[in-house]
Structures are given as structure tokens and as C-alpha cells.
Design a protein around this motif. Structure first.
Motif, PDB file in Angstrom:
ATOM      1  N   VAL A 183      19.826 -29.134  76.393  1.00  0.00           N
ATOM      2  CA  VAL A 183      20.657 -29.664  77.474  1.00  0.00           C
ATOM      3  C   VAL A 183      20.937 -31.149  77.244  1.00  0.00           C
ATOM      4  O   VAL A 183      22.079 -31.614  77.367  1.00  0.00           O
ATOM      5  CB  VAL A 183      19.985 -29.450  78.841  1.00  0.00           C
ATOM      6  N   LEU A 184      19.893 -31.900  76.896  1.00  0.00           N
ATOM      7  CA  LEU A 184      20.070 -33.334  76.669  1.00  0.00           C
ATOM      8  C   LEU A 184      20.988 -33.602  75.478  1.00  0.00           C
ATOM      9  O   LEU A 184      21.813 -34.527  75.519  1.00  0.00           O
ATOM     10  CB  LEU A 184      18.714 -34.004  76.460  1.00  0.00           C
ATOM     11  N   ASP A 185      20.856 -32.808  74.431  1.00  0.00           N
ATOM     12  CA  ASP A 185      21.734 -32.985  73.265  1.00  0.00           C
ATOM     13  C   ASP A 185      23.194 -32.761  73.652  1.00  0.00           C
ATOM     14  O   ASP A 185      24.085 -33.518  73.238  1.00  0.00           O
ATOM     15  CB  ASP A 185      21.340 -32.009  72.153  1.00  0.00           C
ATOM     16  N   GLU A 186      23.453 -31.713  74.436  1.00  0.00           N
ATOM     17  CA  GLU A 186      24.838 -31.450  74.837  1.00  0.00           C
ATOM     18  C   GLU A 186      25.342 -32.545  75.772  1.00  0.00           C
ATOM     19  O   GLU A 186      26.505 -32.951  75.695  1.00  0.00           O
ATOM     20  CB  GLU A 186      24.952 -30.087  75.512  1.00  0.00           C
ATOM     21  N   ALA A 187      24.470 -33.036  76.651  1.00  0.00           N
ATOM     22  CA  ALA A 187      24.877 -34.116  77.551  1.00  0.00           C
ATOM     23  C   ALA A 187      25.236 -35.375  76.762  1.00  0.00           C
ATOM     24  O   ALA A 187      26.247 -36.032  77.048  1.00  0.00           O
ATOM     25  CB  ALA A 187      23.758 -34.411  78.553  1.00  0.00           C
ATOM     26  N   ARG A 188      24.441 -35.722  75.772  1.00  0.00           N
ATOM     27  CA  ARG A 188      24.747 -36.905  74.946  1.00  0.00           C
ATOM     28  C   ARG A 188      26.062 -36.717  74.200  1.00  0.00           C
ATOM     29  O   ARG A 188      26.852 -37.653  74.053  1.00  0.00           O
ATOM     30  CB  ARG A 188      23.604 -37.171  73.967  1.00  0.00           C
ATOM     31  N   ASP A 189      26.288 -35.487  73.713  1.00  0.00           N
ATOM     32  CA  ASP A 189      27.548 -35.195  73.029  1.00  0.00           C
ATOM     33  C   ASP A 189      28.728 -35.400  73.977  1.00  0.00           C
ATOM     34  O   ASP A 189      29.753 -35.983  73.596  1.00  0.00           O
ATOM     35  CB  ASP A 189      27.521 -33.757  72.506  1.00  0.00           C
ATOM     36  N   LEU A 190      28.588 -34.940  75.210  1.00  0.00           N
ATOM     37  CA  LEU A 190      29.659 -35.119  76.196  1.00  0.00           C
ATOM     38  C   LEU A 190      29.904 -36.601  76.470  1.00  0.00           C
ATOM     39  O   LEU A 190      31.050 -37.054  76.555  1.00  0.00           O
ATOM     40  CB  LEU A 190      29.307 -34.386  77.487  1.00  0.00           C
ATOM     41  N   VAL A 191      28.824 -37.369  76.618  1.00  0.00           N
ATOM     42  CA  VAL A 191      28.969 -38.803  76.879  1.00  0.00           C
ATOM     43  C   VAL A 191      29.645 -39.494  75.701  1.00  0.00           C
ATOM     44  O   VAL A 191      30.511 -40.367  75.877  1.00  0.00           O
ATOM     45  CB  VAL A 191      27.595 -39.432  77.190  1.00  0.00           C
ATOM     46  N   ASP A 192      29.289 -39.105  74.482  1.00  0.00           N
ATOM     47  CA  ASP A 192      29.937 -39.668  73.296  1.00  0.00           C
ATOM     48  C   ASP A 192      31.431 -39.380  73.284  1.00  0.00           C
ATOM     49  O   ASP A 192      32.201 -40.117  72.653  1.00  0.00           O
ATOM     50  CB  ASP A 192      29.308 -39.094  72.022  1.00  0.00           C
ATOM     51  N   ARG A 193      31.844 -38.327  73.982  1.00  0.00           N
ATOM     52  CA  ARG A 193      33.255 -37.929  74.011  1.00  0.00           C
ATOM     53  C   ARG A 193      33.966 -38.432  75.268  1.00  0.00           C
ATOM     54  O   ARG A 193      35.064 -37.991  75.578  1.00  0.00           O
ATOM     55  CB  ARG A 193      33.342 -36.406  73.905  1.00  0.00           C
ATOM     56  N   GLY A 194      33.339 -39.354  75.996  1.00  0.00           N
ATOM     57  CA  GLY A 194      34.011 -40.004  77.107  1.00  0.00           C
ATOM     58  C   GLY A 194      33.617 -39.532  78.490  1.00  0.00           C
ATOM     59  O   GLY A 194      34.151 -40.026  79.495  1.00  0.00           O
ATOM     60  N   VAL A 195      32.664 -38.599  78.589  1.00  0.00           N
ATOM     61  CA  VAL A 195      32.255 -38.083  79.900  1.00  0.00           C
ATOM     62  C   VAL A 195      31.328 -39.077  80.585  1.00  0.00           C
ATOM     63  O   VAL A 195      30.393 -39.599  79.980  1.00  0.00           O
ATOM     64  CB  VAL A 195      31.563 -36.713  79.744  1.00  0.00           C
ATOM     65  N   ARG A 196      31.579 -39.320  81.877  1.00  0.00           N
ATOM     66  CA  ARG A 196      30.733 -40.224  82.657  1.00  0.00           C
ATOM     67  C   ARG A 196      30.024 -39.503  83.806  1.00  0.00           C
ATOM     68  O   ARG A 196      29.091 -40.047  84.389  1.00  0.00           O
ATOM     69  CB  ARG A 196      31.579 -41.380  83.210  1.00  0.00           C
ATOM     70  N   GLU A 197      30.492 -38.301  84.138  1.00  0.00           N
ATOM     71  CA  GLU A 197      29.870 -37.515  85.204  1.00  0.00           C
ATOM     72  C   GLU A 197      29.654 -36.093  84.718  1.00  0.00           C
ATOM     73  O   GLU A 197      30.574 -35.464  84.185  1.00  0.00           O
ATOM     74  CB  GLU A 197      30.751 -37.500  86.457  1.00  0.00           C
ATOM     75  N   ILE A 198      28.442 -35.580  84.896  1.00  0.00           N
ATOM     76  CA  ILE A 198      28.114 -34.211  84.502  1.00  0.00           C
ATOM     77  C   ILE A 198      27.628 -33.443  85.720  1.00  0.00           C
ATOM     78  O   ILE A 198      26.782 -33.928  86.474  1.00  0.00           O
ATOM     79  CB  ILE A 198      27.049 -34.192  83.397  1.00  0.00           C
ATOM     80  N   THR A 199      28.190 -32.246  85.898  1.00  0.00           N
ATOM     81  CA  THR A 199      27.710 -31.324  86.926  1.00  0.00           C
ATOM     82  C   THR A 199      26.939 -30.212  86.241  1.00  0.00           C
ATOM     83  O   THR A 199      27.486 -29.469  85.425  1.00  0.00           O
ATOM     84  CB  THR A 199      28.870 -30.723  87.732  1.00  0.00           C
ATOM     85  N   LEU A 200      25.660 -30.095  86.551  1.00  0.00           N
ATOM     86  CA  LEU A 200      24.804 -29.059  85.998  1.00  0.00           C
ATOM     87  C   LEU A 200      25.078 -27.752  86.719  1.00  0.00           C
ATOM     88  O   LEU A 200      25.105 -27.701  87.955  1.00  0.00           O
ATOM     89  CB  LEU A 200      23.333 -29.449  86.155  1.00  0.00           C
ATOM     90  N   LEU A 201      25.268 -26.694  85.948  1.00  0.00           N
ATOM     91  CA  LEU A 201      25.667 -25.411  86.516  1.00  0.00           C
ATOM     92  C   LEU A 201      24.589 -24.360  86.352  1.00  0.00           C
ATOM     93  O   LEU A 201      23.869 -24.330  85.357  1.00  0.00           O
ATOM     94  CB  LEU A 201      26.936 -24.895  85.837  1.00  0.00           C
ATOM     95  N   GLY A 202      24.536 -23.460  87.322  1.00  0.00           N
ATOM     96  CA  GLY A 202      23.691 -22.280  87.230  1.00  0.00           C
ATOM     97  C   GLY A 202      23.990 -21.375  88.401  1.00  0.00           C
ATOM     98  O   GLY A 202      24.375 -21.851  89.473  1.00  0.00           O
ATOM     99  N   GLN A 203      23.838 -20.073  88.204  1.00  0.00           N
ATOM    100  CA  GLN A 203      23.976 -19.179  89.355  1.00  0.00           C
ATOM    101  C   GLN A 203      22.943 -19.527  90.416  1.00  0.00           C
ATOM    102  O   GLN A 203      23.171 -19.378  91.603  1.00  0.00           O
ATOM    103  CB  GLN A 203      23.794 -17.720  88.922  1.00  0.00           C
ATOM    104  N   ASN A 204      21.798 -19.999  89.972  1.00  0.00           N
ATOM    105  CA  ASN A 204      20.735 -20.447  90.877  1.00  0.00           C
ATOM    106  C   ASN A 204      20.103 -21.671  90.227  1.00  0.00           C
ATOM    107  O   ASN A 204      18.959 -21.649  89.794  1.00  0.00           O
ATOM    108  CB  ASN A 204      19.716 -19.327  91.081  1.00  0.00           C
ATOM    109  N   VAL A 205      20.884 -22.748  90.177  1.00  0.00           N
ATOM    110  CA  VAL A 205      20.566 -23.867  89.293  1.00  0.00           C
ATOM    111  C   VAL A 205      19.244 -24.543  89.639  1.00  0.00           C
ATOM    112  O   VAL A 205      18.540 -25.027  88.754  1.00  0.00           O
ATOM    113  CB  VAL A 205      21.727 -24.896  89.288  1.00  0.00           C
ATOM    114  N   ASN A 206      18.860 -24.559  90.925  1.00  0.00           N
ATOM    115  CA  ASN A 206      17.604 -25.249  91.248  1.00  0.00           C
ATOM    116  C   ASN A 206      16.373 -24.394  90.976  1.00  0.00           C
ATOM    117  O   ASN A 206      15.244 -24.837  91.222  1.00  0.00           O
ATOM    118  CB  ASN A 206      17.610 -25.794  92.679  1.00  0.00           C
ATOM    119  N   ALA A 207      16.578 -23.180  90.421  1.00  0.00           N
ATOM    120  CA  ALA A 207      15.467 -22.399  89.886  1.00  0.00           C
ATOM    121  C   ALA A 207      15.258 -22.706  88.403  1.00  0.00           C
ATOM    122  O   ALA A 207      14.485 -22.018  87.733  1.00  0.00           O
ATOM    123  CB  ALA A 207      15.718 -20.910  90.075  1.00  0.00           C
ATOM    124  N   TYR A 208      15.936 -23.728  87.899  1.00  0.00           N
ATOM    125  CA  TYR A 208      15.827 -24.107  86.491  1.00  0.00           C
ATOM    126  C   TYR A 208      14.356 -24.285  86.097  1.00  0.00           C
ATOM    127  O   TYR A 208      13.569 -24.913  86.817  1.00  0.00           O
ATOM    128  CB  TYR A 208      16.591 -25.414  86.239  1.00  0.00           C
TER     129      TYR A 208
END
Length: 443
Positions: A183-208
Motif C-alpha cells: 500500500v505504501l509503495d503504491e501511495a508513494r508512486d501516486l505522490v510521485d505522479r502528482g497526487v496530493r490526496e488519497i482515498t483508501l478504499l474497501g468494501q469494509n475498509v475499517n476492517a483493514y
């Protein structure tokens, strides 16, 4: 040089499907496909479907019927169905609509390159398995194209709750969580590509409960704190949550983690304990309200949104009134509300149904209440300061549009901000579904 093939993807439903569509496009990018917004130009059309809405499968079949003319005009066109309707219907899709070449479930889209090769060879391809391999690990990103400043990132899939109205456990499978490092690797990749806000997704995301670097499972709160340390990532959100999984550390993070935005989508579905029990929701109206109290104690300015189903089997007027009472008690800035519709194979589909006209009337009353609350909250923003992540130009000259901390759409007048900037504003007016503002760091 061979001209690139064109891929048209139509996405139905939730944010996770938006994320999945992006990854499917990436998977096919390695096969020489570029995306197009014009289906008539496409060499392949993918419908990424959702099974949550009423008559979802029939809507997909109707769309496939409309696409037959494109295939008649271009016999080389390949048509695929992905997502939850694909998982639920399987080979029935191909039987009912022979124009379909490919059917792939949401856990198998990393196999799209092999499936595409099969259909290009003149065969059909069907894959609705729940494979053991990690589809996220198998997908390799395309070259780092510039991204929009806000992005979705799936961290959890599936659900073990088995609500009586829901097909997700059958179409997405059991709860699984991605390892923290990935997850962290993908988040860093997104930030490197200009992303400043990330929404974490899951059908039941707080059961992560993804495995940490040491192999020990981590909670969603721990994942959020790890994301908080990524330079260049300025905002974090997550959706969708279950009330029973709002742990104390996650609630505390709303009050202490600077990058976690003051917005929470927390579906309740009904305010009636009888109906909640029949829904197999495993919480009560009172326990839900206690969670809201704890969240607001941690972050008093948090904006709440929710989901509501009206006309659930056996719902009485008293049950419905209990839902209205809960809405009055919470005060929602947003809400998604639906009239109950049956899903084949779910327990609620076999129960006595509420009269459709009664359910329609209840839905209108509930939506009127939600609209009033939303307008009151937006009007209370007038005169206040906010920080807006600029996402695109507006319709008026010099106008830019973005999202506030509270997920309000904000139109900034006479602004020279660039896409991706986070700018301070003063809210000047509340419109029906958005706010108007001016920058406070200019002039």
C-alpha cells in the motif's frame, strides 16, 4: 510502427470500480492499448459493472444490446464484461448476449492480458475464480503518467458481514487486506505522479488488517499513520466503513492525524433496531449514535455522511420514523439513500416486501430531510475559511474547482491557482450542491 489499439471502459457504481477500471486499463496497456472516450473508436469495450443498484444485471444487458450495432459495424471489436455483475452472472452473460467475448470477475482482472490474447485468437474467455495469487502484486504499472491531484487506492476487499440485502460477500468474496508495504509503495508512486490526496478504499475498509513489514497485522489507523509520513501526500480519506469496526485508535486518529480529513462516511442503513437485526447489521441505533458521539468528541467539526435503505422487508411506519429520528439526531452533510430492491440469493429477497408506493413516499420524505440538513450545513460554511485542493478549471473565466477538507465542491472565483494547489479560501455563498469562494492569499 503498429498503431495503438483503443480501449473504452465504462464504469458503473462505486469508487472501487473506478480504481479497478484504472488497473484494468493499466493491465491492457502492456498489450498495446490506449484509452479512448469514444466507444465507436474502440478495439475493445469493457463494461465494469456493479451489482448494488436496482436491476443492475438488466441494465448491463440493455447496454450490451446497444453495443451490438458497433460490433456489427466492426467485427474485430471485442466486448468484455467485468466487475460484480460478471461475477454473479458468469457464463449466463455470454449465453444471453453472444456479442460478448470476455467475462472477468473482480478478483481476476490481473489475468486480462492472457484473456485478451485468447479473444484475439478468436475464442471466448471466462474467469470468475477467486484465485490464490494477489492480483495487486501481479499487476505492473505503466510508465508514470501525470495523475489528477486526488486518487483512490484499494487497501481492502470483500466482506464477512453478510448483511441480508447485500451481494458483496458473494461477488467480492471474504475480507482480504493488502500488506502495508505494498500500500505504501503504491501511495508513494501516486505522490510521485502528482497526487496530493488519497482515498483508501474497501468494501469494509475499517476492517483493514494488512500484514506489516514484520508480519504482524496492522489496523487501518496504523496504516493511516504510516501514510501520514509520506512527503508530498497532504490529505488522507477512507471509505466505506462499518460502525462495528470504528476502533478507538481510528477514532483517535481523526483528532490527532493532521492529514486525515474531517469527513467520515459511516453507513447505518436504518434507525430501527428491529430492521437492523433483520438486516443482520450487528449494531443498534444507540450503539451507532455512541460511535458518532466519540468521533465528534475527537473531531468536533467532522462532517458525517451515511447510507440509508427505506422500504426494507417488514419495515413499518414506526420503523421508518425511527430512521428519521436518527437522521435528526446525527445531522448529515451528505447521504446516499435508496429504496430497497431484491438481490437474488440474499436472505431479504425471500421476505414479505413493502408496498412500492409506500416505499417511494418514504424515500421522498427521507431525502427531503437529508437535503434540508445538507443545505443547513453548507449555509453554515458561508463566511468561514477553508482549504481547497484545486482539481480542474471551472466553467467561468478564471474560476477553479476543487474540494474542501469536508469534501464540499468549491468554486473559487478569479483564482490563478494551478491544479494540485491547496489554497486558503473564504466561503462566500452556498449553492445547491457546492460552495462559492474567493482566495484569501491574493491581493
Amino acid at each position: 510502427m503498429t498503431a495503438p489499439k483503443k480501449l473504452f471502459v465504462k464504469t458503473y457504481g462505486c469508487q472501487m470500480n473506478v480504481y479497478d477500471s484504472e488497473r484494468m486499463a493499466e493491465a491492457l496497456g502492456g498489450q498495446g492499448y490506449e484509452q479512448t472516450d469514444v466507444p465507436e473508436e474502440a478495439d475493445m469495450i469493457l463494461l465494469n459493472t456493479c451489482h448494488i443498484r436496482e436491476k443492475a444485471a438488466e441494465k448491463v444487458y440493455s447496454e450490451l444490446g446497444r453495443l451490438k450495432s458497433l460490433k456489427a459495424a466492426n467485427p474485430d471489436l471485442k466486448i468484455g464484461v467485468a466487475g460484480c455483475v460478471a461475477q454473479a452472472e458468469g457464463e449466463e452473460i455470454m449465453r444471453r448476449q453472444p456479442a460478448v467475448d470476455l467475462v472477468v470477475g473482480p478478483q481476476s482482472y490481473h489475468r486480462l492480458p492472457q484473456m485478451e490474447a485468447r479473444v484475439r485468437a478468436g475464442k471466448t474467455a471466462l474467469d470468475t475464480d477467486f484465485p490464490e495469487e494477489d492480483k495487486f502484486d501481479r499487476l505492473k504499472s505503466r510508465p508514470k503518467a501525470r495523475r489528477a491531484p486526488a486518487a483512490f487506492l484499494t487497501v481492502q476487499e470483500g466482506c464477512d458481514k453478510f448483511c441480508a440485502f447485500c451481494v458483496v460477500p458473494y461477488t467480492r468474496g471474504a475480507e482480504t487486506s493488502r500488506p502495508v508495504t505494498r500500500v505504501l509503495d503504491e501511495a508513494r508512486d501516486l505522490v510521485d505522479r502528482g497526487v496530493r490526496e488519497i482515498t483508501l478504499l474497501g468494501q469494509n475498509v475499517n476492517a483493514y488488517h494488512g500484514a506489516g513489514p514484520d508480519g504482524v497485522e496492522q489496523s487501518l489507523a496504523q496504516l493511516i499513520w504510516a501514510l501520514n509520513d509520506i512527503d508530498g501526500l497532504e490529505r488522507i480519506r477512507f471509505t466505506t466503513s462499518h460502525p462495528n469496526d470504528m476502533t478507538d485508535d481510528l477514532i483517535d486518529a481523526h483528532g490527532t492525524c493532521e492529514k486525515l480529513m474531517p469527513y467520515l462516511h459511516l453507513p447505518v442503513q436504518s434507525g430501527s433496531d428491529k430492521i437492523l437485526k433483520r438486516m443482520n447489521r450487528s449494531h443498534t441505533a444507540e450503539s451507532y449514535l455512541r460511535v458518532i458521539e466519540k468521533i465528534r468528541a475527537a473531531r468536533p467539526d467532522i462532517l458525517m455522511s451515511g447510507d440509508f435503505i427505506v422500504g426494507f422487508p417488514e419495515e413499518t411506519e414506526e420503523d421508518f420514523q425511527a430512521t428519521l429520528d436518527l437522521i435528526e439526531a446525527v445531522g448529515y452533510g451528505y447521504a446516499y439513500s435508496f429504496k430497497y430492491s431484491t438481490r437474488p440469493g440474499t436472505p431479504a429477497a425471500e421476505r414479505p416486501q413493502v408496498d412500492p408506493e409506500v416505499a417511494d413516499a418514504r424515500l421522498q420524505r427521507l431525502q427531503a430531510l437529508i437535503t434540508r440538513q445538507q443545505q443547513q450545513i453548507q449555509e453554515a460554511m458561508v463566511g468561514r475559511s477553508a482549504r481547497v485542493l484545486v482539481e480542474k478549471p471551472g466553467r467561468e473565466p478564471g474560476q477553479m474547482v476543487g474540494k474542501s477538507e469536508y469534501l464540499h465542491a468549491v468554486h473559487i472565483d478569479n483564482s490563478d491557482a494551478d491544479i494540485g494547489d491547496i489554497v486558503p479560501v473564504r466561503i462566500t455563498a452556498a449553492k445547491r450542491n457546492s460552495l462559492a469562494a474567493v482566495r484569501t492569499d491574493q491581493g
